[in-house]
Scaffold this active site. Structure first.
Site, mmCIF file in Angstrom:
data_model
loop_
_atom_site.group_PDB
_atom_site.id
_atom_site.type_symbol
_atom_site.label_atom_id
_atom_site.label_comp_id
_atom_site.label_asym_id
_atom_site.label_seq_id
_atom_site.Cartn_x
_atom_site.Cartn_y
_atom_site.Cartn_z
ATOM 1 N N TYR A 115 -1.896 -1.434 10.406
ATOM 2 C CA TYR A 115 -1.902 -1.531 8.936
ATOM 3 C C TYR A 115 -0.596 -0.983 8.377
ATOM 4 C CZ TYR A 115 -3.964 -1.276 4.211
ATOM 5 O OH TYR A 115 -4.245 -1.440 2.867
ATOM 6 N N SER A 170 0.882 -1.170 0.000
ATOM 7 C CA SER A 170 0.000 0.000 0.000
ATOM 8 C C SER A 170 0.918 1.217 0.000
ATOM 9 C CB SER A 170 -0.832 -0.016 1.284
ATOM 10 O OG SER A 170 -1.413 1.242 1.543
HETATM 11 P P1 NAD Z 1 -11.727 -6.317 0.060
HETATM 12 O O1 NAD Z 1 -12.300 -6.190 1.422
HETATM 13 O O2 NAD Z 1 -12.540 -5.912 -1.120
HETATM 14 O O3 NAD Z 1 -11.233 -7.814 -0.192
HETATM 15 C C1 NAD Z 1 -10.472 -8.504 0.756
HETATM 16 C C2 NAD Z 1 -10.721 -9.998 0.583
HETATM 17 O O4 NAD Z 1 -9.863 -10.669 1.517
HETATM 18 C C3 NAD Z 1 -12.166 -10.434 0.914
HETATM 19 O O5 NAD Z 1 -12.671 -11.261 -0.120
HETATM 20 C C4 NAD Z 1 -12.016 -11.209 2.220
HETATM 21 O O6 NAD Z 1 -12.959 -12.284 2.353
HETATM 22 C C5 NAD Z 1 -10.587 -11.731 2.095
HETATM 23 N N1 NAD Z 1 -10.002 -12.077 3.405
HETATM 24 C C6 NAD Z 1 -10.037 -11.367 4.553
HETATM 25 N N2 NAD Z 1 -9.428 -12.044 5.526
HETATM 26 C C7 NAD Z 1 -8.959 -13.198 4.978
HETATM 27 C C8 NAD Z 1 -8.249 -14.299 5.476
HETATM 28 N N3 NAD Z 1 -7.885 -14.380 6.763
HETATM 29 N N4 NAD Z 1 -7.932 -15.314 4.619
HETATM 30 C C9 NAD Z 1 -8.310 -15.263 3.325
HETATM 31 N N5 NAD Z 1 -9.020 -14.245 2.796
HETATM 32 C C10 NAD Z 1 -9.334 -13.215 3.620
HETATM 33 O O7 NAD Z 1 -10.354 -5.494 0.120
HETATM 34 P P2 NAD Z 1 -9.413 -4.855 -1.017
HETATM 35 O O8 NAD Z 1 -9.550 -3.379 -0.908
HETATM 36 O O9 NAD Z 1 -9.583 -5.531 -2.303
HETATM 37 O O10 NAD Z 1 -7.987 -5.208 -0.384
HETATM 38 C C11 NAD Z 1 -7.140 -6.218 -0.880
HETATM 39 C C12 NAD Z 1 -5.716 -5.914 -0.450
HETATM 40 O O11 NAD Z 1 -5.322 -4.661 -1.018
HETATM 41 C C13 NAD Z 1 -5.503 -5.797 1.053
HETATM 42 O O12 NAD Z 1 -4.270 -6.380 1.407
HETATM 43 C C14 NAD Z 1 -5.449 -4.298 1.267
HETATM 44 O O13 NAD Z 1 -4.729 -3.943 2.412
HETATM 45 C C15 NAD Z 1 -4.761 -3.858 0.003
HETATM 46 N N6 NAD Z 1 -4.945 -2.447 -0.351
HETATM 47 C C16 NAD Z 1 -6.189 -1.953 -0.552
HETATM 48 C C17 NAD Z 1 -6.314 -0.611 -0.889
HETATM 49 C C18 NAD Z 1 -7.655 0.015 -1.113
HETATM 50 O O14 NAD Z 1 -7.711 1.243 -1.163
HETATM 51 N N7 NAD Z 1 -8.724 -0.740 -1.288
HETATM 52 C C19 NAD Z 1 -5.179 0.192 -1.012
HETATM 53 C C20 NAD Z 1 -3.931 -0.364 -0.803
HETATM 54 C C21 NAD Z 1 -3.824 -1.701 -0.472
#
Ligand code: NAD
Length: 262
Positions: free
Chosen positions: A157, A144
Site C-alpha cells: 500500500y 494517502s
Molecule cells: P471502500 O472500500 O469504501 O471503497 C473502495 C471501492 O473500490 C469499493 O466500492 C470497491 O468495490 C471498489 N473496488 C475495489 N477494487 C476495484 C477494482 N479492481 N476495480 C474497480 N473498483 C474496485 O474504500 P475507501 O476507504 O473509500 O477507499 C477509496 C480510496 O481511498 C482507496 O484508493 C484508498 O486507498 C484511499 N484511501 C482511503 C483512506 C481511508 O482511510 N479510508 C485513506 C487514504 C486513502
C-alpha cells in the site's frame, strides 16, 4: 465551485470516499460515471443520486480497473454517451496488511495492480478522450498519507501510494499542452469499509485492542484525534476538479488533521 456541463468518471465510487466524491460532483452539476467492480452497488448509488435533482446526473458503470479491455470499453462508452470527458478520479483501492516477511506475493501483486495498473489504465483511456475533445481536464489520484509516510504492515500500500505521486507528475508534464492537470489527494484515516475492516485485523496482528488501534496508531499523530471525513476528501476533489488553469498541477494535498505536515 461548479462543474456544470462537465463529465467525470470516478472509480471505486460505489462506496466510501469515491461515493462521496461522486455525490459532491453531481451536486456541483456534473454528469458522473460511478465506475466500480460492484455494478449492483454502482447502479444503486446512481439511483440514490437521482433523487437529488438539479443539473447533475449519475450512471453506474461496471469496471474492474485492472482489466485493460474493460477499462477502455467503459471509458469510451462514457465519453461517447456524454460527448466529452473532463475529470477522472482514480480512486478504487483495497488494503491488505501483513508483515513483509510473511506477505503473500499474490496479495502484493493484487494490491499493486488495483492501485497502480488501475491508475495507469484509466488515465491512458481518459487522456485519449481529453486530448481529442480539446477541453482540457483534471486527473485526480487518491493517494494517502501513505504517499508520504510509512506504517507497519502496509508494504504494498505504501509502495503503491508513493508511486501515484510519480504518475501524477508525469501526467502533469505530458498533459500540460492539452490543458490536462494531474494532482493527488492524500487523506488520513477515514471511516469507510476499507478502514473498518482493518481495525480488527491490526488489533489481531499487533496484539492490542481495537480502541488502541484507533487511538494509538490511526489517530496518534493528528492534531486533534479526529478521523478525516469522506466530505473533507470530496471537498478537496471538487477543488482540484474545478480549478481553472495549469497553475495547480503535479501537486499532492494532504488532508489528514495534521497527521502529516509538509
Ligand atoms: P471502500 O472500500 O469504501 O471503497 C473502495 C471501492 O473500490 C469499493 O466500492 C470497491 O468495490 C471498489 N473496488 C475495489 N477494487 C476495484 C477494482 N479492481 N476495480 C474497480 N473498483 C474496485 O474504500 P475507501 O476507504 O473509500 O477507499 C477509496 C480510496 O481511498 C482507496 O484508493 C484508498 O486507498 C484511499 N484511501 C482511503 C483512506 C481511508 O482511510 N479510508 C485513506 C487514504 C486513502
Amino acid at each position: 465551485m461548479r462543474l456544470e456541463n462537465k463529465v467525470a468518471i470516478v472509480t471505486g465510487a460505489a462506496s466510501g470516499i469515491g461515493k462521496q466524491i461522486a455525490l459532491t460532483y453531481v451536486q456541483a452539476g456534473a454528469k458522473v460515471a460511478i465506475a466500480d467492480l460492484n455494478l449492483d452497488a454502482a447502479n444503486a448509488t446512481a439511483r440514490e443520486f437521482e433523487s437529488i435533482g438539479g443539473k447533475g446526473a449519475a450512471i453506474g458503470v461496471a469496471m474492474d480497473v485492472t482489466n485493460e479491455a474493460q477499462v477502455n470499453e467503459q471509458v469510451d462508452k462514457v465519453a461517447a454517451q456524454y460527448g466529452r470527458l473532463d475529470i477522472l478520479v482514480s480512486n478504487a483501492g483495497i488494503q491488505t496488511i501483513a508483515p513483509i516477511d510473511e506477505f503473500e506475493f499474490s496479495k502484493w501483486k493484487q494490491l499493486l495492480s488495483i492501485h497502480l495498473d488501475g491508475a495507469f489504465l484509466t488515465t491512458r483511456a481518459a487522456l485519449r478522450h481529453m486530448y481529442k475533445f480539446g477541453n482540457g481536464g483534471s486527473v485526480i489520484y487518491m493517494g494517502s498519507v501513505h504517499s508520504k509516510e510509512a506504517s507497519l504492515l502496509k508494504a504494498p500500500y505504501v509502495t503503491a501510494k508513493h508511486g501515484l505521486i510519480g504518475l501524477a507528475k508525469v501526467v502533469a508534464k505530458e498533459g500540460a499542452k492539452h490543458g490536462v492537470r494531474a494532482n493527488v489527494i492524500c487523506p488520513g484515516f477515514v471511516r469507510t469499509p476499507l478502514v473498518d475492516k482493518q481495525i480488527p485485523e491490526q488489533a489481531k496482528e499487533l496484539g492490542i485492542s481495537e480502541q488502541e488501534v484507533i487511538k494509538n496508531i490511526m489517530l496518534k499523530d493528528t492534531v486533534d484525534g479526529e478521523f478525516t471525513t469522506v466530505q473533507d476528501v470530496a471537498d478537496a476533489a471538487l477543488f482540484f476538479a474545478a480549478f481553472g488553469s495549469n497553475a495547480l498541477t503535479g501537486q499532492s494535498l494532504v488532508v489528514s488533521h495534521g497527521w502529516f505536515m509538509q
